[in-house]
Structures are given as C-alpha cells and as structure tokens.
Motif scaffolding. Structure first.
Motif, PDB file in Angstrom:
ATOM      1  N   TYR A  59       0.394  -1.177   0.281  1.00 28.08           N
ATOM      2  CA  TYR A  59      -0.304   0.200   0.482  1.00 28.08           C
ATOM      3  C   TYR A  59       1.325   1.224  -0.056  1.00 28.08           C
ATOM      4  N   ASN A  60       2.150   1.162   0.515  1.00 28.22           N
ATOM      5  CA  ASN A  60       2.563   2.351   1.019  1.00 28.22           C
ATOM      6  C   ASN A  60       3.486   3.078  -0.417  1.00 28.22           C
ATOM      7  N   LEU A  61       4.136   1.864  -1.464  1.00 30.98           N
ATOM      8  CA  LEU A  61       4.836   1.795  -2.180  1.00 30.98           C
ATOM      9  C   LEU A  61       3.880   2.446  -3.623  1.00 30.98           C
ATOM     10  N   VAL A  62       2.343   1.792  -3.040  1.00 34.27           N
ATOM     11  CA  VAL A  62       1.184   2.049  -4.244  1.00 34.27           C
ATOM     12  C   VAL A  62       1.182   3.766  -3.858  1.00 34.27           C
ATOM     13  N   MET A  63       0.871   3.966  -3.188  1.00 32.03           N
ATOM     14  CA  MET A  63       0.456   5.697  -2.477  1.00 32.03           C
ATOM     15  C   MET A  63       1.782   6.182  -2.256  1.00 32.03           C
ATOM     16  N   ALA A  64       3.267   6.166  -2.602  1.00 32.89           N
ATOM     17  CA  ALA A  64       3.944   6.822  -2.910  1.00 32.89           C
ATOM     18  C   ALA A  64       3.792   7.610  -4.554  1.00 32.89           C
ATOM     19  N   GLN A  65       2.905   6.942  -5.433  1.00 34.53           N
ATOM     20  CA  GLN A  65       3.417   7.418  -6.485  1.00 34.53           C
ATOM     21  C   GLN A  65       2.284   8.630  -6.669  1.00 34.53           C
ATOM     22  N   ASP A  66       2.809   8.634  -8.281  1.00 34.12           N
ATOM     23  CA  ASP A  66       0.836   9.192  -8.156  1.00 34.12           C
ATOM     24  C   ASP A  66      -0.195   9.368  -9.338  1.00 34.12           C
ATOM     25  N   VAL A  67      -1.185   9.191  -8.882  1.00 32.23           N
ATOM     26  CA  VAL A  67      -2.256   8.058  -9.786  1.00 32.23           C
ATOM     27  C   VAL A  67      -2.527   8.418 -11.144  1.00 32.23           C
ATOM     28  N   ASP A  71       1.585   5.836 -16.387  1.00 33.67           N
ATOM     29  CA  ASP A  71       1.909   4.514 -16.138  1.00 33.67           C
ATOM     30  C   ASP A  71       2.009   4.070 -14.541  1.00 33.67           C
ATOM     31  N   PHE A  72       0.646   4.472 -13.869  1.00 34.18           N
ATOM     32  CA  PHE A  72       0.559   4.748 -12.672  1.00 34.18           C
ATOM     33  C   PHE A  72      -0.214   2.801 -12.601  1.00 34.18           C
ATOM     34  N   GLN A  73       0.269   2.122 -11.982  1.00 36.49           N
ATOM     35  CA  GLN A  73       0.110   0.436 -11.884  1.00 36.49           C
ATOM     36  C   GLN A  73      -0.823   0.147 -11.069  1.00 36.49           C
TER      37      GLN A  73
END
Length: 146
Positions: A59-67, A71-73
């Motif tokens: 969850y932390n890895l996903v939320m550290a990115q900009d949605v 190329d958001f996964q």
C-alpha cells in the motif's frame, strides 16, 4: 505363621492402578490438545501479522506514486499476493446560504480503496479518504478511472 489383618495391607489393587492410569492418560491427552491448539493459534497469528506487514508495504509503495501518471500501476501481483487500487469520488452535500451567495468549494473528496488478497485467499481492504483541490484529476482521467 504370621497372619496379616486386612488393615495392614500394602500396595494397590489392579483396579486402583488402572483407574490412576486412565485419569493420568486423560489429563495428558487434554494437556497436549490444548498445547496443540495454542501452537496453531500462534502460527495463525504470526501468519496474519506477516500478511499485514506485506499489505502495508504494498500500500505504501502504491500510494507513494502519483495516480495521475500514465504509467501508474492500478493492480499488481507479487509473491502470490494480488492487489488492486480504485478511486471513487465522494459526493459532498452542497447547500446554499440564506443570502444566495455562491458556495465556494476549495477541495474535492475521494475514496481510495486498496484491496489486497494473500496467497491463502484472505482479502484485506484499506479505505482512505483524501481531499484534492478542484480539477486535480483531468476529465480524461475521471472518464477512464471513475
């Protein structure tokens, strides 16, 4: 010749020994069943803690990115664990004041839902509400993801 009275008898009868063995066997069996159940519970708790740690890291890895990145996964799989992130707009109640002034809204509310399924089929969900400024998400982004 020595006569023994029934009051001076020494030792146990066969029936007394068998009763003692049955009682001891029952106590030992119950003890090991309780011990076995405690060990299963401890293993299950350790497994859940490990799953919670893996889920929180994902969850932390996903939320550290900009949605908003192209190329958001939005979903993934790692070590037999699967996860999916969805975003849902939350309707907020808009009221007009008595003076008919326009209501100025300086943020929009979105619900982020992170679903995580472990290798044994257990599913975990993290829901988080985030505020973003108006027009944080483009119309194309909203059309595709909402």
């Amino acid at each position: 010749m020595v006569f023994m009275s029934s009051e001076c008898r020494q030792g146990f009868t066969l029936i007394e020994v068998l009763v003692a063995l049955v009682i001891t066997g029952t106590v030992v069996t119950v003890f090991f069943q309780v011990l076995s159940a405690a060990m299963r519970l401890e293993y299950s708790a350790a497994e859940r803690v490990a799953e919670t740690i893996y889920m929180r890291q994902a969850y932390n890895l996903v939320m550290a990115q900009d949605v908003r990145d192209d190329d958001f996964q939005w979903e993934g799989q790692e070590d037999d664990y699967q996860w999916v992130l969805t975003i849902e707009p939350v309707e907020t109640l808009k009221t007009q004041s008595e003076s008919d002034e326009t209501l100025q809204i300086d943020s929009e509310l979105y619900r982020y839902v992170f679903k995580y399924q472990s290798k044994n089929g257990r599913q975990w969900v993290i829901e988080r509400y985030l505020q973003h400024e108006p027009d944080y998400f483009s119309e194309d982004f909203q059309r595709i993801h909402f």
